[in-house]
Structures are given as C-alpha cells and as structure tokens.
Design an enzyme around this catalytic site. Structure first.
Site, PDB file in Angstrom:
ATOM      1  N   LYS A 158       4.490   0.653   9.528  1.00  0.00           N
ATOM      2  CA  LYS A 158       4.497   1.817   8.953  1.00  0.00           C
ATOM      3  C   LYS A 158       3.777   3.172   9.778  1.00  0.00           C
ATOM      4  CE  LYS A 158       3.073   0.155   4.858  1.00  0.00           C
ATOM      5  NZ  LYS A 158       2.657  -0.090   3.515  1.00  0.00           N
ATOM      6  N   GLU A 197       0.767  -1.007  -0.073  1.00  0.00           N
ATOM      7  CA  GLU A 197      -0.041  -0.039  -0.022  1.00  0.00           C
ATOM      8  C   GLU A 197       0.872   1.208   0.002  1.00  0.00           C
ATOM      9  OE1 GLU A 197      -3.029   0.212   3.460  1.00  0.00           O
ATOM     10  OE2 GLU A 197      -3.589   2.191   2.521  1.00  0.00           O
ATOM     11  N   ARG A 256       5.024 -12.627   9.781  1.00  0.00           N
ATOM     12  CA  ARG A 256       5.738 -11.409   9.453  1.00  0.00           C
ATOM     13  C   ARG A 256       6.970 -11.373   9.958  1.00  0.00           C
ATOM     14  NH1 ARG A 256       1.661  -7.602   8.599  1.00  0.00           N
ATOM     15  NH2 ARG A 256       3.268  -5.681   9.017  1.00  0.00           N
TER      16      ARG A 256
HETATM   17  P1  ATP Z   1       2.811  -2.537   8.124  1.00  0.00           P
HETATM   18  O1  ATP Z   1       1.942  -3.230   9.005  1.00  0.00           O
HETATM   19  O2  ATP Z   1       4.059  -2.315   8.478  1.00  0.00           O
HETATM   20  O3  ATP Z   1       2.025  -1.134   7.852  1.00  0.00           O
HETATM   21  P2  ATP Z   1       1.440  -3.763   5.884  1.00  0.00           P
HETATM   22  O4  ATP Z   1       1.229  -4.793   5.766  1.00  0.00           O
HETATM   23  O5  ATP Z   1       0.326  -2.813   5.967  1.00  0.00           O
HETATM   24  O6  ATP Z   1       2.692  -3.068   6.759  1.00  0.00           O
HETATM   25  P3  ATP Z   1       1.816  -3.538   3.041  1.00  0.00           P
HETATM   26  O7  ATP Z   1       2.039  -2.294   2.315  1.00  0.00           O
HETATM   27  O8  ATP Z   1      -0.027  -3.811   3.041  1.00  0.00           O
HETATM   28  O9  ATP Z   1       2.074  -3.103   4.336  1.00  0.00           O
HETATM   29  O10 ATP Z   1       2.553  -4.540   2.706  1.00  0.00           O
HETATM   30  C1  ATP Z   1       2.804  -5.198   1.333  1.00  0.00           C
HETATM   31  C2  ATP Z   1       3.461  -6.502   1.480  1.00  0.00           C
HETATM   32  O11 ATP Z   1       4.354  -6.958   2.464  1.00  0.00           O
HETATM   33  C3  ATP Z   1       2.200  -7.361   2.009  1.00  0.00           C
HETATM   34  O12 ATP Z   1       2.162  -8.748   1.352  1.00  0.00           O
HETATM   35  C4  ATP Z   1       2.721  -7.681   3.423  1.00  0.00           C
HETATM   36  O13 ATP Z   1       1.862  -8.845   4.071  1.00  0.00           O
HETATM   37  C5  ATP Z   1       4.204  -7.887   3.351  1.00  0.00           C
HETATM   38  N1  ATP Z   1       4.717  -7.206   4.650  1.00  0.00           N
HETATM   39  C6  ATP Z   1       4.516  -6.293   5.400  1.00  0.00           C
HETATM   40  N2  ATP Z   1       5.074  -6.185   6.485  1.00  0.00           N
HETATM   41  C7  ATP Z   1       5.748  -7.487   6.664  1.00  0.00           C
HETATM   42  C8  ATP Z   1       6.635  -7.799   7.815  1.00  0.00           C
HETATM   43  N3  ATP Z   1       6.852  -7.302   8.667  1.00  0.00           N
HETATM   44  N4  ATP Z   1       7.184  -9.132   7.305  1.00  0.00           N
HETATM   45  C9  ATP Z   1       6.827  -9.744   6.041  1.00  0.00           C
HETATM   46  N5  ATP Z   1       6.208  -9.153   5.238  1.00  0.00           N
HETATM   47  C10 ATP Z   1       5.620  -8.175   5.312  1.00  0.00           C
HETATM   48 MG    MG Z   2      -1.331  -3.069   4.844  1.00  0.00          MG
END
Ligand code: ATP
Ligand code: MG
Length: 564
Positions: free
Chosen positions: A275, A41, A265
């Site tokens: 984020k 995102e 994760r």
């Molecule tokens: P955050 O919770 O840090 O804001 P998010 O999951 O909302 O992260 P996205 O932009 O939706 O962030 O993530 C893009 C991809 O990266 C998704 O497939 C998500 O599952 C993966 N991802 C995000 N954070 C992690 C992590 N800590 N470890 C592994 N994969 C991750």
């Molecule tokens: Mg997300």
C-alpha cells in the site's frame, strides 16, 4: 523459494488451513464453530493481494457455515481516512462477499485500555520514559540480548498513575510508552518488552480527539479477535514471529483464545503490491488515481474490466500455502480471458484504421450483414453489421511487401472480411510523402457471409468497420505497470519508481461498429482479434472511452500460426 522466483506450477487448491480447521472440528477445539475476519487497515485501497485474503477468510466461513467479520484495524490515526473505509467496503462486496459483523478496532479502545490496566496491576506492564530511539537501540539483535529499561521496575502504583496521566494528556507525544514486561533476553525480539501504547495527538477518523494514546497493532489485534470470538485468525507470514506475543497477551489476560494461522502473501510479477508504494504512485501522480486501470488495486482491476468471477477463480487457482513466491501476472490475465470468453459479446473495432475503398461495390449501397454475438454462447444471439463501399481495416493487417506466411491483405492478395466478403487489393494510394492513405480493392459478391463459392482458399480473416457508420472512440491500451518482473528489486539508493514502465498506456482513436453506440459504462466486449475491452467511467453521451482489459494473447498467437 524466495519472492523473486516465480511459482513454476499451479499450487494445488488443497489448503493446509482447511485441514487444520477440520482437525479442530474433529477434536472440538472450538466446539465446531468457525469464525474468521478480514482485518484491513484503512490506510489505502485494497489490492489483489487483499483479494486473496478476502477469498480465503470469507470462503472458509461459507464452506463451514460459519461467520466472517469485516474489521477495520484503525489503530494508526495519522494514516487512516474515511475514504479508505468506504472503498474497502465497496471492494469486499464487489469481490462477492458480505460480512457478518462490521467492526472497528477503535470500537474496542476502552476495553483494550482496561486490559492494559489489568497487565499493569499484574506487574506485567510498565510506563517507560525512554524515547522511541532509545527503545529501539536497547532492543538488541537476534544474537544479542536487549537491555532492561531503567524504568522497568517502577511500582504498580506509579505505573497506574503514569499510565492514567498518559491517557489524560499530561505528557508530550512520544515522551512515554506503556510496555509489556516480558523478557529483554528472549530469543524472539517481539517478546522483548514490546510497546503497547504510544502517546500521539492525532485526530482519529472515528474517535476524533477522545484519545491521545493509541494501542500498537500487536497489542490490539489479538484482543479484537478475542472480543469477536474469532476461531481462526488468519494473517500473512510476517506475523508468524508475532504469534508467541499474540498468545502471551491472551494468556496473561485470561481471555478467550483464537488460533492465529499464517499463510504466504501474494506477489505478482510486473507490479508492486504494498500500500505504501501504491500510495506513492497516487500521491506523486505517476498514475491517475487508486482506480487507474494499471493499478493492482481491486478498484483499478474493476475499472480495467476485471470481473469478480475472474478474481475469485484466480484466487482459487493460486491456492494457499506457506511458501513465498511470485505468481506470474499471466495467470491473472488468463483468469479474465477464461471468464470473458464465455460472457463477452464479440464486436468489430479497428484500433489503428486505414481506409479501404471497394471499387466495384455500388456507391450509396448499405447491406446489413449477420454476425454472431458470441460463438461460446448461443443464447447471445446475432446482430447486424452494416457494410458499405468505404471501410476501415487495421493498419497492421496490410503489408505492402508481405513476407511469406502473411495471410492478411497485401497487393494482389485476397482476404476474408469477417461476416462479409472476400476482398482483393489492387492498388495502394499514397500521399506526397509516401504514406499509404487508402487501399483500392474489389470484392467478390459470390462470397457473401465469407463463404468460398468455388473452393478457392482464403486463409486470412480480418476485422473491419464501415467508415460512414463507424463510431470514433477513445481506446486506452495498457501494458504492465512495471517494465521488469520484480520491480521491488532496485539498485542502491534508487526507488521502485525507476522500474515503472514508461509506455504502460497508449491512447488511440479507434473506429467501432455502430451497435456499440449506447453501450453502458462497465460493459465488457471482445473486439475481435484484439482483446477484451470495458467501457470506462470517463465515457459520456457521444464520447465513448474503452479500456483494454486484456489481450487475446494466446488465441492470437494460435491464429497467426494457422494463418487465420
Ligand atoms: P500492505 O503490506 O500491502 O500495505 P497490509 O498487510 O499492511 O498490506 P492490511 O490492511 O493490514 O494490509 O491487510 C489486511 C489483510 O490482508 C491482512 O490480513 C493481510 O495479511 C492481508 N494481506 C495484505 N496483503 C496481502 C497479500 N499480498 N497477500 C495476501 N494477503 C494480504
Ligand atoms: Mg498492515
């Protein structure tokens, strides 16, 4: 294992996802095709957790000769910006991957809208006039069923008309939603008539003001995967309970069905990874920006001195599993040391200088001494380092009252200057307040190159820089972002920022050997005995700035023990 325990031993690189893909390839589920995607995102910069997902998704595509798309999951216009889109593309490329297709969920808004109409026509979706609060309150709990919305039984005609009205901007923000009609008593709360669309007048970074209704993540994600004919839709564990909904939508629409797979994760000690929290650090100016070298963002790590190779090796080492745990920050640092040990040339630099005068060295004389650039890489060759009568050494490498086992410089003691000579300290000069201002030494000309002519033992070797040739330079020394290993755990009513390390940055004016004069931004070197450093983008001609990427921790401890 819970997230506040560290993973005790390396997870083997074997990977349950690869096994599943092998099964699918064997049973022909996707006709041998492998298509993945990385779906960030664009609401912030990518962090090291995303690197895990990037390495996994792009790595799988590479391994199986398949494809991996970069898809921006831009369904939430109020938080998304072009700056984030640009940084994400940079970061993915920098980690070392190139996407096949580049897509945006917003490319599919019209198709997703048409599919909502399909559900409405099937009697599987309805317009609900409950407020968001009412929807939440009537959803129930894991132990208690939710309540049907009073608007659940609207006719298909009425729903179609109202949904069109929602799209046409006839209703106020938040006044209505489109909801799937599934089962308010379902054991899985995600299937209790979830919201598909909300009304939101927000400018979208790509579609502008065209839409005033936006699809929810769950309603958009699987359909985007389906349009792109993704075979394996890999996401993090929190989406496990969304999978039945993902499958329900695809089934009801009768469209191509990808396989969702969840993995755990990445969490790291001494830092925060969400984020939202990283945005707080930037917005509240706890740090200098998204690429502050203390940030766990990819751009922060890059600026600090991390290499793509180190990041990929780290992701390979931590492996992929379904077990939630926290990886020690030391693993990430080790990966960088291992990479830079092979690649970074050695240089002499003194972080906290103290002056040394070699009384028996001829005034005005300069010798160019031979120094090895990298003992791990013969191809890196040699360089010359100037030696003269006045030098700087590390303040820490001198003790007036040296304890037993201190093999560096002390009154009456001899030490080896790297690539140079043995020197002996004869006198300690102090100012009126008793601070040491210089050390008067003598050198032994017979020890040139650091070799003992008569077998006499000198255990310690220290680094130095010739004072008149030295380049003063700003060096930024970093420590952990957070002062505790699990900074997400905070006392009631407090915020994670209470766990920030107040001494995570120390700035010193170091003295560097002159060969570093014209070094380019991003260059990585090892300052002998001090760590690996990278030239920061704040450098300008005549004004160098270095970041310490990582210390030599382990090597250093070993050298101390051996008395080197
Ligand atoms: P955050 O919770 O840090 O804001 P998010 O999951 O909302 O992260 P996205 O932009 O939706 O962030 O993530 C893009 C991809 O990266 C998704 O497939 C998500 O599952 C993966 N991802 C995000 N954070 C992690 C992590 N800590 N470890 C592994 N994969 C991750
Ligand atoms: Mg997300």
């Amino acid at each position: 294992m819970s997230a506040n325990e560290t993973t005790p031993t390396p997870t083997p690189a074997s990977n349950f996802i690869l096994q599943l893909i092998d099964e699918h390839n064997a049973n022909g589920k996707f006709a041998g095709r492998v298509a993945t995607r990385f779906p960030p995102e664009p609401n912030g910069y990518l962090h090291i957790g995303h690197a895990k997902s990037i390495c996994l998704n792009f790595g799988i595509a590479k391994k199986y000769g398949g494809t991996c798309n970069l898809r921006f999951d831009d369904t939430n216009p109020s938080k998304e910006e072009q700056e984030y889109v640009d940084s994400i593309m940079d970061d993915v490329r920098w980690v070392g991957f190139q996407w096949d297709g580049l897509y945006y969920a917003s490319d599919y808004f019209e198709q997703i809208y048409q599919w909502a109409i399909v559900l409405v026509k099937k009697g599987k979706a309805f317009v609900c006039d409950q407020t968001p609060d009412q929807v939440r309150e009537t959803r129930g709990t894991p132990n208690r069923a939710g309540e049907n919305s009073p608007f659940r039984d609207r006719s298909v005609e009425e729903n179609l008309k109202l949904f069109e009205g929602m799209k046409a901007g006839e209703f106020a923000d938040g006044s209505r939603t489109l909801r799937a009609k599934i089962d308010m008593g379902h054991a899985n709360i995600n299937l209790r008539d979830p919201i598909l669309y909300r009304i939101l007048r927000a400018h979208h970074h790509r579609t502008g003001d065209k839409w005033c209704i936006y699809p929810m993540y769950d309603w958009a994600h699987g359909q985007c995967d389906s349009i792109e004919q993704i075979t394996h839709s890999i996401c993090t564990l929190e989406f496990e309970h969304h999978r039945p909904l993902y499958d329900w939508f695809i089934r009801e629409l009768g469209i191509y069905a990808p396989q969702q797979i969840e993995f755990s994760r990445l969490n790291l000690t001494y830092t925060v990874m969400s984020k939202r929290k990283l945005l707080t650090l930037v917005k509240e100016k706890h740090l200098s920006g998204w690429d502050d070298p203390r940030m766990p963002t990819i751009s922060g790590l890059r600026r600090r001195g991390y290499t793509p190779e180190a990041i990929r090796a780290f992701c390979e080492r931590i492996g992929v599993s379904k077990y939630e745990g926290t990886i020690e920050m030391a693993w990430l640092e080790d990966a960088l040391r291992a990479d830079l040990n092979k690649k970074a040339e050695r240089r002499l630099a003194v972080l906290r200088p103290i002056k040394v005068v070699i009384d028996n060295y001829p005034e005005g004389q300069v010798e160019e001494l031979d120094a090895v650039n990298n003992p791990e890489d013969p191809a890196a060759g040699m360089r010359k380092v100037p030696f003269s009568r006045v030098l700087y050494i590390e303040r820490d490498d001198f003790r007036e009252d040296a304890p037993k086992g201190f093999f560096r410089l002390a009154p009456g003691k001899e030490v080896r200057l790297r690539w140079a000579y043995f020197v002996k300290c004869n006198e300690v000069v102090k100012d009126a307040s008793g601070n040491i201002t210089e050390l008067r030494c003598t050198y032994d000309p017979a020890t040139k190159g650091g070799n003992s002519p008569d077998g006499r033992k000198v255990k310690g070797t220290i680094h130095w820089v010739s004072a008149k040739h030295a380049i003063p330079s700003e060096v930024r020394l970093y420590d952990h972002l957070c002062k505790v290993a699990f900074p997400d755990e905070v006392p009631e009513g407090q915020d994670f920022t209470v766990n920030l390390n107040p001494t995570s940055l120390e700035v010193v004016t170091a003295m560097l050997e002159p060969s570093l004069k014209d070094v380019a931004i991003g260059t990585k070197v090892q300052f002998e005995r001090l760590g690996y450093f990278s030239v920061d983008k704040d450098s300008a001609p005549g004004k160098l700035v270095f970041n310490r990427a990582v210390t030599l921790a382990d090597t250093w401890a070993k050298m101390e023990k051996k008395g080197k």
